[in-house]
Design an enzyme around this catalytic site. Structure first.
Site, PDB file in Angstrom:
ATOM      1  CD  GLU A   8      -3.073  -0.250  -0.003  1.00  0.00           C
ATOM      2  OE1 GLU A   8      -3.054   0.113  -1.197  1.00  0.00           O
ATOM      3  OE2 GLU A   8      -3.726  -1.223   0.403  1.00  0.00           O
ATOM      4  CB  THR A  68       4.417   0.232  -2.625  1.00  0.00           C
ATOM      5  OG1 THR A  68       3.247  -0.523  -2.953  1.00  0.00           O
ATOM      6  CG2 THR A  68       4.797  -0.045  -1.183  1.00  0.00           C
ATOM      7  CG  ASP A  69       0.430   2.723  -6.740  1.00  0.00           C
ATOM      8  OD1 ASP A  69       0.630   3.617  -5.891  1.00  0.00           O
ATOM      9  OD2 ASP A  69      -0.669   2.572  -7.330  1.00  0.00           O
ATOM     10  CB  SER A 108     -10.259   0.493  -7.892  1.00  0.00           C
ATOM     11  OG  SER A 108      -9.124   0.676  -7.132  1.00  0.00           O
ATOM     12  CD  GLU A 112      -8.520   7.955 -11.356  1.00  0.00           C
ATOM     13  OE1 GLU A 112      -9.162   7.033 -11.875  1.00  0.00           O
ATOM     14  OE2 GLU A 112      -8.931   8.623 -10.392  1.00  0.00           O
ATOM     15  CG  ASP A 123      -6.374   1.668  -7.953  1.00  0.00           C
ATOM     16  OD1 ASP A 123      -5.729   0.904  -7.211  1.00  0.00           O
ATOM     17  OD2 ASP A 123      -6.716   2.811  -7.615  1.00  0.00           O
TER      18      ASP A 123
HETATM   19  C1  GLA Z   1      -5.221   4.572  -4.331  1.00  0.00           C
HETATM   20  C2  GLA Z   1      -4.509   4.821  -5.656  1.00  0.00           C
HETATM   21  C3  GLA Z   1      -3.491   3.711  -5.947  1.00  0.00           C
HETATM   22  C4  GLA Z   1      -2.566   3.491  -4.755  1.00  0.00           C
HETATM   23  C5  GLA Z   1      -3.373   3.361  -3.467  1.00  0.00           C
HETATM   24  C6  GLA Z   1      -2.504   3.272  -2.249  1.00  0.00           C
HETATM   25  O1  GLA Z   1      -6.008   3.433  -4.430  1.00  0.00           O
HETATM   26  O2  GLA Z   1      -5.450   4.877  -6.703  1.00  0.00           O
HETATM   27  O3  GLA Z   1      -2.761   4.023  -7.121  1.00  0.00           O
HETATM   28  O4  GLA Z   1      -1.630   4.530  -4.658  1.00  0.00           O
HETATM   29  O5  GLA Z   1      -4.272   4.439  -3.297  1.00  0.00           O
HETATM   30  O6  GLA Z   1      -1.748   2.103  -2.276  1.00  0.00           O
END
Ligand code: GLA
Length: 392
Positions: free
Chosen positions: A37, A39-40, A128, A162, A174
């Site tokens: 979480e 981390t992306d 999402s 997005e 997501d």
């Molecule tokens: C949201 C964002 C994702 C990610 C999460 C946290 O869902 O859309 O890209 O950064 O938060 O892990």
């Protein structure tokens, strides 16, 4: 044909509104993130799975390059011209139009269409819903246009929609899991290289339970941006000593501790979460594959603590759910999932303990949170797709 849970109702609404039958259908699921979480956007790793909640789209091509859309749930009709890259006032229209703009930007010739959509991914719950709308429309545009667009490219177009059209600066997780999910699997995604591997969820007799706190993420927007900025600043400072570091992904937990003196307390805690979460995510993928449920559970609890104490994106309601879950025998692990500040928690639960968990949430959560929670049980499902319904 799995999924397409809303199709009969949606086809009827389409026919009533447009006076003809749709020729294609597309679907895209929401997701839970098992671990990895925040981390992306740090070029790290994530381990999400697609869930049974989904967005469905039906469509028929038009000759004139226009797109007429019916948002069946909102009962609203919108319209735009392919090639028009100005974001419309109406927020709900930005998702489909953004996807058309981003797919068209790479030189693809899209067809206009009449289209209707609906879904059951709760909005603002951290599952999402927006990625599901974007990815479902990416598949719908590909299908009506007769284009074979790889799921990675649909995910990237949705991600750009997005970020650059809707204006929300998220990472790639997501859209990738919605486009690339596989039944029975989680997706280990390297968010720098976009290399990915489907990891079998090799835990027989274990269910994925999602608990929606029913707190919507009002704080999430600005705090999300702040966390991203904290991470970028941490990288700038660490680079004074750790040359070649481009993102927190490049820093090991040991390196961070040796250079923590370069960071103020807040940035040090943010960075500690990210570097340890990356390590936990890679370990969780290995444990899942090996069928080591106990280890996966420990890593999920550790992830939650780190998000709560170091990254500070949990909430009293999410903490309450995780605490209640952790005291139910047969719950293997639980954590908040998604951006945080509300939304959902995810738990891995022995099949025989699911009803006990539901009962305890129903009995204890309202007194602690002043509202009730929604509990969903979901298998990991197949990612997005499209199908031909027939010709007019
Ligand atoms: C949201 C964002 C994702 C990610 C999460 C946290 O869902 O859309 O890209 O950064 O938060 O892990």
């Amino acid at each position: 044909m799995s999924g397409y849970t809303h199709l009969p109702k949606l086809v009827a609404r389409f026919e009533e509104r447009f006076g003809r039958a749709p020729t294609v259908a597309a679907r895209a699921p929401g997701r839970v993130n098992l671990i990895g979480e925040h981390t992306d956007y740090n070029d790290g790793w994530v381990l999400p799975a697609a869930v049974e909640l989904e967005v469905d789209v039906v469509a028929s091509p038009r000759e004139d390059g226009r797109v007429r859309l019916l948002a069946a749930d909102l009962d609203r009709l919108g319209e735009f011209e392919l090639g028009d890259s100005r974001p419309p006032e109406d927020l709900w229209m930005r998702y489909p139009q953004g996807v058309a703009v981003m797919l068209g930007r790479d030189g693809r010739r899209l067809s206009g269409m009449d289209t209707a959509y609906t879904g059951d991914v709760p909005i603002g719950s951290g599952l999402s819903s927006s990625a599901a709308v974007e990815v479902a429309f990416g598949n719908a545009f590909a299908a009506v246009s007769g284009l074979d667009i790889p799921p990675e490219e649909i995910a990237m177009a949705a991600h750009h929609a997005e970020n650059d059209f809707v204006g929300v600066p998220t990472g790639v997780m997501d859209q990738f899991i919605s486009a690339l999910g596989r039944a029975g699997h989680a997706l280990l995604l390297d968010c720098r290289t976009l290399e990915h591997r489907h990891i079998p969820i090799n835990l027989p007799g274990v269910s994925m339970v999602i608990v929606d706190t029913n707190v919507r993420r009002e704080l999430a927007g600005s705090e999300y941006r702040n966390r991203r900025a904290d991470c970028e600043e941490a990288v700038r400072r660490l680079r004074q000593r750790l040359h070649g570091v481009r993102a927190l992904r490049d820093v090991s937990p040991e390196q961070l501790e040796a250079s923590a003196d370069l960071l103020d307390d807040v940035r040090a805690r943010r960075a500690r979460h990210v570097v340890t979460e990356n390590a936990r995510t890679l370990e969780a993928a290995r444990a899942l594959e090996a069928g080591d449920a106990r280890r996966v559970g420990e890593l999920m609890y550790a992830s939650h603590e780190s998000l709560r104490d170091l990254y500070e994106v949990s909430s009293p309601e999410l903490d309450a759910v995780v605490e209640i879950a952790s005291s139910v025998p047969g719950v293997i692990g639980a954590r908040m999932t998604g951006a945080g500040f509300g939304g959902c928690a995810v738990a891995l639960v022995e099949d025989g303990a699911v009803e006990a968990l539901r009962g305890r949430i129903e009995a204890e959560y309202p007194a602690r949170a002043g509202r009730r929670a929604d509990v969903y049980v979901s298998k990991p499902v197949e990612g997005a797709g499209a199908t031909v319904l027939g010709t007019e």
